[in-house]
Write an enzyme that holds these catalytic residues in place. Structure first.
Site, PDB file in Angstrom:
ATOM      1  N   SER A 136       0.832  -1.206   0.000  1.00 16.98           N
ATOM      2  CA  SER A 136       0.000   0.000   0.000  1.00 16.98           C
ATOM      3  C   SER A 136       0.868   1.259   0.000  1.00 16.98           C
ATOM      4  CB  SER A 136      -0.866  -0.050   1.272  1.00 16.98           C
ATOM      5  OG  SER A 136      -1.671   1.075   1.393  1.00 16.98           O
ATOM      6  N   HIS A 216     -10.407  11.113  -6.962  1.00 19.27           N
ATOM      7  CA  HIS A 216     -10.189  12.543  -7.232  1.00 19.27           C
ATOM      8  C   HIS A 216      -9.826  12.817  -8.684  1.00 19.27           C
ATOM      9  CE1 HIS A 216     -10.751  13.829  -3.107  1.00 19.27           C
ATOM     10  NE2 HIS A 216     -10.213  12.654  -2.797  1.00 19.27           N
ATOM     11  N   THR A 244     -15.689   7.351  -7.289  1.00 13.02           N
ATOM     12  CA  THR A 244     -16.836   7.875  -6.544  1.00 13.02           C
ATOM     13  C   THR A 244     -17.807   8.553  -7.497  1.00 13.02           C
ATOM     14  OG1 THR A 244     -17.525   9.285  -4.700  1.00 13.02           O
ATOM     15  CG2 THR A 244     -15.765  10.142  -6.072  1.00 13.02           C
ATOM     16  N   LYS A 247     -18.082  13.229  -6.203  1.00  7.99           N
ATOM     17  CA  LYS A 247     -17.236  14.418  -6.371  1.00  7.99           C
ATOM     18  C   LYS A 247     -17.492  15.006  -7.767  1.00  7.99           C
ATOM     19  CE  LYS A 247     -14.145  12.531  -2.886  1.00  7.99           C
ATOM     20  NZ  LYS A 247     -14.726  13.097  -1.670  1.00  7.99           N
ATOM     21  N   THR A 362      -5.617  14.602   8.695  1.00  6.81           N
ATOM     22  CA  THR A 362      -5.764  14.562   7.238  1.00  6.81           C
ATOM     23  C   THR A 362      -4.412  14.805   6.573  1.00  6.81           C
ATOM     24  OG1 THR A 362      -7.978  15.460   7.577  1.00  6.81           O
ATOM     25  CG2 THR A 362      -7.158  15.461   5.324  1.00  6.81           C
TER      26      THR A 362
HETATM   27  N1  PLP Z   1     -10.934   7.595  -1.697  1.00  7.26           N
HETATM   28  C1  PLP Z   1     -10.304   8.772  -1.555  1.00  7.26           C
HETATM   29  C2  PLP Z   1      -8.910   8.918  -2.047  1.00  7.26           C
HETATM   30  C3  PLP Z   1     -10.956   9.861  -0.936  1.00  7.26           C
HETATM   31  O1  PLP Z   1     -10.333  11.022  -0.774  1.00  7.26           O
HETATM   32  C4  PLP Z   1     -12.291   9.681  -0.482  1.00  7.26           C
HETATM   33  C5  PLP Z   1     -13.051  10.755   0.196  1.00  7.26           C
HETATM   34  O2  PLP Z   1     -13.064  11.846   0.033  1.00  7.26           O
HETATM   35  C6  PLP Z   1     -12.889   8.444  -0.681  1.00  7.26           C
HETATM   36  C7  PLP Z   1     -12.191   7.426  -1.271  1.00  7.26           C
HETATM   37  C8  PLP Z   1     -14.298   8.241  -0.239  1.00  7.26           C
HETATM   38  O3  PLP Z   1     -15.177   8.596  -1.259  1.00  7.26           O
HETATM   39  P1  PLP Z   1     -16.680   9.034  -0.911  1.00  7.26           P
HETATM   40  O4  PLP Z   1     -16.606  10.476  -0.509  1.00  7.26           O
HETATM   41  O5  PLP Z   1     -17.451   8.785  -2.143  1.00  7.26           O
HETATM   42  O6  PLP Z   1     -17.110   8.167   0.229  1.00  7.26           O
END
Ligand code: PLP
Length: 409
Positions: A136, A216, A244, A247, A362
């Site tokens: 990872s 993203h 997702t 966004k 974060t």
């Molecule tokens: N993966 C990444 C890299 C994220 O930054 C985020 C959340 O912002 C997610 C997954 C989760 O996605 P969701 O907001 O659709 O739950």
């Protein structure tokens, strides 16, 4: 025993560390994004949002809003249960077809969020691979880390975007052992991009499976909005592409795409898919409308990149410490949790500009920042106003003007 004391103590710990979070009470105005109403203690005020992950403003697009309202009027609001219990609403079947096509994969599976896609998709895939080793990237999102943890598999972390380190770990592993390499295509706090082809080269060389989070990037990169792997012609090289709908597609939900067998296995084994109610049909139809639109319209993508470049240029020219980013994310360095919060509060209360402070966990301590996300709808006048407001706040709070020098201290 007063149980609330425990919760109060936990909250006090966050306040002491300056990372107790406060969310502004906002009311977006469809058709006027990035403008919104802020329900402040003194009443409602017009503000400009500069930190939304509705990156392309698709949450207010007439086609998307129209699909949602039309479908809700025709099919009602809820999905009526899990897919095991209630079957699949037709708009969800259409959405999964659209997503498979977007990423050039045989199949797709939708979850209730991007978070859930990772949290339940990763452990389900990893547990079905005997004695799997998970590799990872160090900056992977919490949902991926949680997914890897829940798998119970051995995990190794490779230094962020460092393929030489990844290769060291792959070399040291038993060649016969199944391996899952997981990474993001675009890291949302720094705005940097993964070396996707180099990772895939290693995966091929060492017989590993690849899982890439495009959360993203989907909608925003590639000729049809398939993300960084689409842009870099790497979609067919990555085994699992995750994204997702919340966004750039302006809705809600998450998904994975990949082979028929993998998707069918996750559908059949993943608790976070099986035991929760499916997305409502209206949301599925709205997401499909957004994806379809962005497959053929590149105006949003081009304008988005243009706006991000302009924000970077104007803020740099104003002497603000814009952190290096090759993408639409514009992080501005502060390096202090308290000042970061103070800057954000001043921008909102005095300048009508909403930018959430980004603090630990974060980002690492000392890397606190304002994370600015320009959209196609932030015009030149708004960008100039942003720069003036930031300069005012920077002067009054005596904030750093250089990123490199301060980070090195
Ligand atoms: N993966 C990444 C890299 C994220 O930054 C985020 C959340 O912002 C997610 C997954 C989760 O996605 P969701 O907001 O659709 O739950």
């Amino acid at each position: 025993m007063n149980y609330n004391d425990f919760f109060e103590q936990a909250l006090d710990r966050l306040r002491d560390e300056r990372r107790y979070r406060v969310f502004a009470d906002l009311e977006r105005i469809a058709g006027r994004f990035p403008h919104a109403l802020w329900h402040s203690p003194e009443g409602a005020k017009d503000v400009v949002i500069w930190c939304s992950n509705d990156y392309l403003g698709m949450a207010q697009h007439p086609k998307v809003v129209g699909a949602m309202t039309e479908t809700a009027a025709r099919m009602g609001t809820g999905a009526g249960g899990t897919r095991n219990i209630a079957g699949t609403n037709h708009p969800l079947v259409e959405l999964e077809r659209e997503l498979a096509d977007l990423h050039g994969k045989p199949a797709a599976l939708v979850f209730t969020s991007g978070y859930v896609s990772n949290q339940t998709g990763i452990p389900t895939i990893a547990k079905l691979l005997p004695n799997c080793l998970i590799l990872s990237d160090a900056l992977n999102h919490n949902s991926m880390i949680e997914g890897a943890r829940q798998s119970g598999c051995d995990r190794q972390i490779w230094r962020h975007n460092d393929v030489a380190h990844l290769e060291e770990l792959l070399q040291a592993a038993d060649p016969k052992r199944p391996k899952l390499i997981m990474f993001e295509s675009l890291y949302s706090m720094d705005g940097d991009i993964a070396p996707v082809h180099a990772i895939c080269d290693l995966a091929e060389k060492y017989g590993a499976m690849t899982y890439c989070d495009e959360v993203h990037a989907v909608g925003m990169y590639g000729a049809r909005g398939g993300g960084i792997c689409d842009r870099d012609n790497a979609m067919s090289r990555v085994d699992v592409l995750e994204g997702t709908l919340a966004k750039a597609f302006g809705c809600l939900g998450g998904y994975i795409t990949g082979s028929e067998q993998m998707i069918d296995a996750v559908r059949s084994y993943a608790p976070g898919f099986i035991f929760t109610t499916a997305l409502p049909p209206a949301i599925c139809a709205a997401a499909t409308a957004a994806i379809k639109h962005l497959k053929t319209s590149s105006w949003e993508r081009e304008r988005h990149q243009d706006r991000a470049a302009r924000v970077k240029a104007v803020l740099n020219a104003a002497g603000l410490p814009v952190m290096p980013s090759t993408t639409h994310i514009v992080p501005v360095f502060i390096g202090d949790a308290e000042k970061c919060k103070e800057a954000s509060d001043m921008l909102l209360a005095e300048h009508g500009i909403y930018i959430q402070p980004i603090n630990y966990p974060t980002v690492p301590r000392g890397e606190e920042r304002l994370r600015i996300t320009p959209s196609p709808y932030h015009d030149d006048a708004l960008i100039d106003r942003l720069a003036e407001a930031l300069v005012d706040v920077w002067d009054r709070l005596d904030l750093p003007t250089r990123y490199q020098a301060l980070a090195a201290e």
